[in-house]
Design an enzyme around this catalytic site. Structure first.
Site, PDB file in Angstrom:
ATOM      1  N   LYS A 163       0.847  -1.195   0.000  1.00  0.00           N
ATOM      2  CA  LYS A 163       0.000   0.000   0.000  1.00  0.00           C
ATOM      3  C   LYS A 163       0.883   1.247   0.000  1.00  0.00           C
ATOM      4  O   LYS A 163       1.892   1.289   0.709  1.00  0.00           O
ATOM      5  CB  LYS A 163      -0.902  -0.023   1.241  1.00  0.00           C
ATOM      6  N   SER A 212      -9.889   1.618   2.480  1.00  0.00           N
ATOM      7  CA  SER A 212      -9.003   2.397   1.655  1.00  0.00           C
ATOM      8  C   SER A 212      -7.943   1.561   0.933  1.00  0.00           C
ATOM      9  O   SER A 212      -7.351   2.023  -0.048  1.00  0.00           O
ATOM     10  CB  SER A 212      -8.274   3.447   2.514  1.00  0.00           C
ATOM     11  N   SER A 231     -10.228  -0.740   6.689  1.00  0.00           N
ATOM     12  CA  SER A 231      -9.591  -0.643   5.371  1.00  0.00           C
ATOM     13  C   SER A 231      -8.823  -1.859   4.892  1.00  0.00           C
ATOM     14  O   SER A 231      -8.396  -1.894   3.742  1.00  0.00           O
ATOM     15  CB  SER A 231      -8.647   0.552   5.343  1.00  0.00           C
TER      16      SER A 231
HETATM   17  N1  GLN Z   1     -13.505   3.687   5.604  1.00  0.00           N
HETATM   18  C1  GLN Z   1     -13.009   4.206   6.844  1.00  0.00           C
HETATM   19  C2  GLN Z   1     -12.704   5.665   6.723  1.00  0.00           C
HETATM   20  O1  GLN Z   1     -12.989   6.218   5.718  1.00  0.00           O
HETATM   21  C3  GLN Z   1     -11.809   3.434   7.294  1.00  0.00           C
HETATM   22  C4  GLN Z   1     -10.588   3.806   6.585  1.00  0.00           C
HETATM   23  C5  GLN Z   1      -9.398   3.017   7.056  1.00  0.00           C
HETATM   24  O2  GLN Z   1      -9.530   2.004   7.732  1.00  0.00           O
HETATM   25  N2  GLN Z   1      -8.228   3.516   6.734  1.00  0.00           N
HETATM   26  O3  GLN Z   1     -12.210   6.278   7.590  1.00  0.00           O
END
Ligand code: GLN
Length: 499
Positions: free
Chosen positions: A88, A166, A190
């Site tokens: 990532k 994400s 995410s």
């Molecule tokens: N979807 C969640 C957010 O937008 C989690 C994102 C994540 O785990 N980095 O914050």
């Protein structure tokens, strides 16, 4: 060259990229396959897969050179020797661009390597490149990336779908066989939500299990790195590699390291599995409830004991998360001011330069979070929002502590829906945030949880089941997932439509 040339054993390039990480590393160690053959197979597939937009930065030439070096000098002692791995784009990689999929960090070349990724390279893995994600890991669909959205290798009636977020570049890349496995980060889901959307395994370890050093920070009390892999054994292997105490991260836990792969055991007879009634949410598609029921049956067949439990404060998890996470983000992102890193927009004086840089450098979702975060931390509202959220966070953690006096693991769906169409939720942040209802409580409580592919909905899209564990008891959820995996025998339905 379609086939690799190990004597007597012809294995096609597409077969190579289908191997699990455990299988691949075994073949490289036994010289059934050379590191260069493995790297070649991935490199050629990545070159044909641009349509999925999984990579922000590719390091393919370097990958081939590293593979050759491994072969030439027989550097096969590391557990991941020769495994081609993309990560990532939130992990700082020395001398390789690290953008967090943002414009503001475009061209940022870190002079250091994150602890988690350095553990991968120390074990012999080879960097293929940096995977696209939501900007600063804020999102559930990979649509907030400054480098365009990633596409899910699964489609619905020929239409493109989001890969989740994400870590959407990660999930798409593993699902499409563009990397042998990967590491993502999970602040509110995410790793698990994109894993569920693409039919792969995603593990969020206990907070403190893996070092956060060198990972671009989003919400420091919630962020955790973890493996995203083709199966449960690969997940255990990756966790073995990336976990461990790190004195450079003050929240890293100084506890004994697990031996997750070797301890993997599908005997879960007598294991107590909790089913939380609060996870039955309004408008949940029938297919998700059906899958959850199946999961319960599979666990029973494996000899587990099912218990109904209650996590009464679950309903406050999302609002709590969307106060705590933006608050921490607003503070963490204050450092991007045009002075120290990356992008700068000129201004007539210092203040205007800051303002222009941040206005032009950040995307809309990131700005929304910075504004919410600054608001809830402001002196007039701190007690009403941030402090209150911290108190509710404790109640959510207490719910889990109480539940884990009765059960060893908790089984839930990973997401309230399967992958949705690109653009479907872009203008409705609340419905986007709702994607995280089942994953967010786990981060607030700092617990480990794993999502495994468990079936398909009526449109043929993958759905995941989540197993939540006690603090630092990743082994139990890995073992339960291992047992479930055997019952499910999930087969990927990805067809290479984009090639
Ligand atoms: N979807 C969640 C957010 O937008 C989690 C994102 C994540 O785990 N980095 O914050």
């Amino acid at each position: 060259k379609l086939f690799c040339c190990t004597e007597g054993n012809r294995i096609s390039m597409s077969e190579i990229t289908k191997l699990t990480l455990v299988e691949l590393t075994k073949k490289i160690k036994s010289k059934e396959l050379s590191a260069l053959e493995a790297a070649n197979a991935y490199v050629s597939r990545i070159k044909k897969s641009k349509k999925l937009n999984t990579f922000v930065t590719e390091t393919l030439e370097q990958a081939l050179a590293s593979a050759k070096n491994i072969d030439d000098n027989n550097l096969k002692s590391g557990v991941l020797a020769g495994a081609p791995i993309a990560v990532k784009d939130l992990f700082c990689t020395k001398n390789v661009q690290t953008t967090a999929s943002s414009k503001i960090l475009k061209n940022f070349i870190p002079p250091y390597e994150s602890t988690v990724t350095s553990k991968l390279w120390d074990s012999g893995a080879i960097l293929l490149g940096k995977l696209n994600c939501d900007e600063f890991a804020m999102g559930s669909s990979n649509e907030t990336s400054a480098y365009g959205n990633v596409i899910n290798p699964y489609q619905e009636s020929g239409e493109n779908l989001v890969p989740g977020g994400s870590s959407g570049g990660c999930s798409s890349a593993v699902s499409a066989n563009l990397t042998s496995s990967t590491v993502g980060t999970d602040t509110g889901g995410s790793i698990r939500q994109p894993a569920s959307f693409t039919g792969i395994v995603g593990l969020k370890p206990t907070y403190g299990r893996c070092s956060r050093w060198g990972i671009v920070a989003f919400a420091s009390s919630l962020d955790q790195a973890g493996p995203m892999t083709k199966d449960v054994s690969d997940s255990a292997l990756m966790l073995d590699v990336i976990s461990g105490y790190d004195e450079k991260d003050s929240t890293s836990a100084n506890i004994e390291k697990g031996d997750f792969l070797n301890s993997l055991n599908k005997n879960i007879k007598g294991l107590k599995v909790g089913i939380p009634k609060e996870y039955i949410v309004d408008n949940m598609p029938k297919e998700i409830q059906t899958l959850w029921d199946k999961g319960i049956e599979w666990m029973k067949e494996s000899g587990a004991i099912i218990k109904n439990i209650s996590l009464p404060n679950t309903k406050y998890a999302l609002p709590t998360y969307y106060i705590v996470a933006p608050a921490e983000a607003s503070s963490n992102l204050a450092r991007y001011d045009g002075v120290k890193y990356g992008f700068r927009a000129p201004g007539k004086d210092l203040i205007e330069m800051y303002e222009n840089t941040r206005a032009e450098g950040f995307g809309n979702e990131v700005k929304r979070r910075i504004m919410i975060g600054t608001y809830v931390l402001s002196s007039g509202y701190y007690d009403a929002y941030y402090l209150k959220a911290q108190q509710v966070r404790r109640l959510i953690k207490n719910d889990f502590d109480l539940a884990f006096k009765e059960v060893d693991t908790i089984l839930t769906p990973t997401t309230p829906s399967s992958a949705f169409k690109i653009g479907d939720k872009t203008n409705d942040p609340i419905s986007m945030y709702l994607n995280d209802v089942f994953t967010v409580p786990v981060n607030l409580a700092g617990l480990p949880a794993i999502s495994i592919p468990a079936g398909f909905d009526d449109s043929g899209l993958p759905l995941g089941l989540q197993l939540i564990g006690k603090s630092f008891d990743e082994q139990t959820i890995l073992n339960s997932a291992y047992a479930l995996e055997e019952k499910i025998s999930f087969k990927s339905k990805v067809i290479d439509w984009w090639i």
